[in-house]
Design an enzyme around this catalytic site. Structure first.
Site, PDB file in Angstrom:
ATOM      1  N   ASP A  98      -0.155 -17.867   4.214  1.00 44.75           N
ATOM      2  CA  ASP A  98      -1.266 -18.777   3.878  1.00 44.75           C
ATOM      3  C   ASP A  98      -1.464 -19.819   4.973  1.00 44.75           C
ATOM      4  O   ASP A  98      -2.588 -20.103   5.399  1.00 44.75           O
ATOM      5  CB  ASP A  98      -1.083 -19.425   2.500  1.00 44.75           C
ATOM      6  CG  ASP A  98       0.353 -19.791   2.183  1.00 44.75           C
ATOM      7  OD1 ASP A  98       1.265 -19.325   2.905  1.00 44.75           O
ATOM      8  OD2 ASP A  98       0.586 -20.541   1.224  1.00 44.75           O
TER       9      ASP A  98
ATOM     10  N   TYR B 239       0.822  -1.209   0.000  1.00 45.03           N
ATOM     11  CA  TYR B 239       0.000   0.000   0.000  1.00 45.03           C
ATOM     12  C   TYR B 239       0.861   1.266   0.000  1.00 45.03           C
ATOM     13  O   TYR B 239       0.471   2.287   0.543  1.00 45.03           O
ATOM     14  CB  TYR B 239      -0.925   0.028   1.226  1.00 45.03           C
ATOM     15  CG  TYR B 239      -1.987  -1.069   1.251  1.00 45.03           C
ATOM     16  CD1 TYR B 239      -2.097  -2.010   0.240  1.00 45.03           C
ATOM     17  CD2 TYR B 239      -2.876  -1.142   2.305  1.00 45.03           C
ATOM     18  CE1 TYR B 239      -3.051  -3.009   0.276  1.00 45.03           C
ATOM     19  CE2 TYR B 239      -3.848  -2.138   2.355  1.00 45.03           C
ATOM     20  CZ  TYR B 239      -3.929  -3.065   1.335  1.00 45.03           C
ATOM     21  OH  TYR B 239      -4.883  -4.052   1.385  1.00 45.03           O
TER      22      TYR B 239
ATOM     23  N   ASP C  47      -3.973  -6.189   6.656  1.00 43.60           N
ATOM     24  CA  ASP C  47      -5.311  -5.723   6.302  1.00 43.60           C
ATOM     25  C   ASP C  47      -6.260  -6.919   6.261  1.00 43.60           C
ATOM     26  O   ASP C  47      -7.359  -6.902   6.834  1.00 43.60           O
ATOM     27  CB  ASP C  47      -5.233  -5.036   4.931  1.00 43.60           C
ATOM     28  CG  ASP C  47      -6.482  -4.237   4.596  1.00 43.60           C
ATOM     29  OD1 ASP C  47      -7.360  -4.114   5.466  1.00 43.60           O
ATOM     30  OD2 ASP C  47      -6.569  -3.746   3.462  1.00 43.60           O
TER      31      ASP C  47
ATOM     32  N   LYS D 176       5.841 -14.005   3.664  1.00 44.13           N
ATOM     33  CA  LYS D 176       5.868 -14.941   2.533  1.00 44.13           C
ATOM     34  C   LYS D 176       7.294 -14.929   1.967  1.00 44.13           C
ATOM     35  O   LYS D 176       7.511 -14.755   0.756  1.00 44.13           O
ATOM     36  CB  LYS D 176       4.829 -14.494   1.484  1.00 44.13           C
ATOM     37  CG  LYS D 176       4.585 -15.478   0.366  1.00 44.13           C
ATOM     38  CD  LYS D 176       3.663 -16.609   0.737  1.00 44.13           C
ATOM     39  CE  LYS D 176       3.531 -17.603  -0.407  1.00 44.13           C
ATOM     40  NZ  LYS D 176       2.694 -18.759  -0.062  1.00 44.13           N
TER      41      LYS D 176
END
Ligand code: NAD
Length: 359
Positions: free
Chosen positions: A225, A125, A249, A192
């Site tokens: 995940d 973002y 988020d 990740k």
């Protein structure tokens, strides 16, 4: 007990009603707060010609603390989100999102007590984006293709993920300091790094270095995940979770859903010089002006603010009073009732009175 000057942004839609409720509850704790009311959102567009007037930002800068109702982002003004603009303008780098089960709120999980710490200013973002087919995108794609064996298709739209060592270190340090101050046991670093070797790799490496400085707090890491699956399967194994902007988020809303959703979820946006607390829900225009909106999320945001100010006892009393009223179940707004029947529900002001009675 201290005395404080706090910027209050009542906001749009149901904002003024839940703000009034919150003011009344916080005032009833005995903490002295001088409310410095300031405009933002649709209302401010009408009165000041700007959804985020400078006078409002100046007030928060001067007071160092703000409490904010939901804002409607007017469509077609060129403003993406007033909330994002506020966070950027004040450098509110940490988004604090507790997800705690409140008995009596219908929710798919029980006994949840998690805190998501989301980096608020960079990551996906960062706002650095290039639209497909523009000359700017062509320049960026050209530069990438000249420097990388993996080629980007010239038709692509591009968003830049920005992870800085300073950004990572301040958010991770915040998470560990928060854990220590709030007697939390564990911080999980979420990332990740197996795929995004440089951006998330940097996040993980710096986060682990900082974790080593806090031997009193247990720490581990999870791939994003897998983290989502584990939250569904064994949430009791987790405590404080720290992560970059986009992951935070999503995961913070996931956790809000686990404990019953919008009406009861508070948040804080913390910066080095100022902090702003707010409910996560929007301005719910269909309920505006009807005295039927649930004030819980904004009142609990106020309780978080009290804790942040060091008024731990007052914050805890507010949280216990809210929990007590919801557990009793007979003086709550429509959305907290199983039948969701507005004719049998308490109004916003009645529920607020019930909370004050229990303080
Ligand atoms: P919303 O949160 O306003 O509403 C979603 C649903 O939840 C609606 O059914 C609404 O009636 C209900 N709801 C939300 N809060 C409630 C409460 N306190 N009590 C009872 N019911 C409640 O989200 P939306 O409809 O997507 O957005 C409406 C406006 O709010 C938009 O302009 C959006 O930009 C803005 N928004 C602002 C914020 C913020 O200021 N932080 C956050 C989200 C959306």
């Amino acid at each position: 007990m201290g005395s404080y000057r706090v910027t209050l942004i009542p906001g749009d839609g149901i904002g003024p009603e839940v703000s009034e409720a919150t003011k009344a509850v916080l005032d009833a704790t005995g903490v002295t707060i001088e409310w410095d009311e300031q405009p933002a959102g649709m209302n401010a567009m009408e009165t000041h010609g700007d959804v985020l007037p400078e006078v409002t930002l100046d007030s928060i800068r001067a007071n160092g603390i703000g409490l904010k109702g939901p804002l409607t982002t007017p469509i077609g003004t060129g403003f993406r989100s007033v909330n994002v603009a506020l966070r950027q303008a004040l450098g509110l780098y940490a988004n604090l999102r507790p997800g705690k089960t409140i008995k009596g709120v219908q929710a798919p999980f029980e006994d949840i007590d998690l805190v998501v710490v989301r980096e608020n200013l960079e990551g996906m973002y960062s706002g650095v984006e290039f639209d497909a087919g523009t000359s700017e995108a062509a320049t960026v794609i050209g530069a990438i293709n000249a420097n990388n064996s993996k080629k980007v298709d010239p038709s692509a739209a591009i968003s830049i993920k920005v992870i800085t060592p300073e950004g990572v270190s301040r958010i991770v340090r915040f998470a560990f300091e928060y854990a220590r101050a709030n007697k939390r046991k564990k911080v999980t670093i979420v990332h990740k790094a197996n795929i995004m070797k440089f951006t998330d790799g940097l996040f993980l490496r710096i986060a682990q270095e900082i974790a080593a400085e806090y031997p009193d707090i247990e720490s581990n890491d999870r791939i994003i995940d897998n983290m989502c699956m584990q939250l569904m399967q064994k949430p009791e194994e987790y405590d404080v979770l720290v992560m970059a902007n986009l992951y935070g988020d999503i995961v913070s809303d996931l956790v809000a859903g686990m404990v019953g959703g919008l009406g009861v979820a508070p948040s804080g946006n913390i910066g080095l010089k100022a902090s702003v607390f707010e409910p996560i829900h929007g301005s719910a225009p269909s309920h505006a002006g009807k005295n039927e909106a649930n004030p819980t999320a904004m009142i609990l945001s106020g309780a978080m603010m009290l804790r942040h100010l060091g008024e731990i006892d007052a914050g805890e009393r507010v949280e216990n009073a809210v929990a007590g009223v919801i557990a009793d179940g007979d003086r709550v707004t429509y959305d907290l009732r199983e039948d969701r029947d507005p004719s049998k529900a308490a109004t916003t002001t009645e529920m607020t009175k019930a909370i004050i009675d229990r303080l």
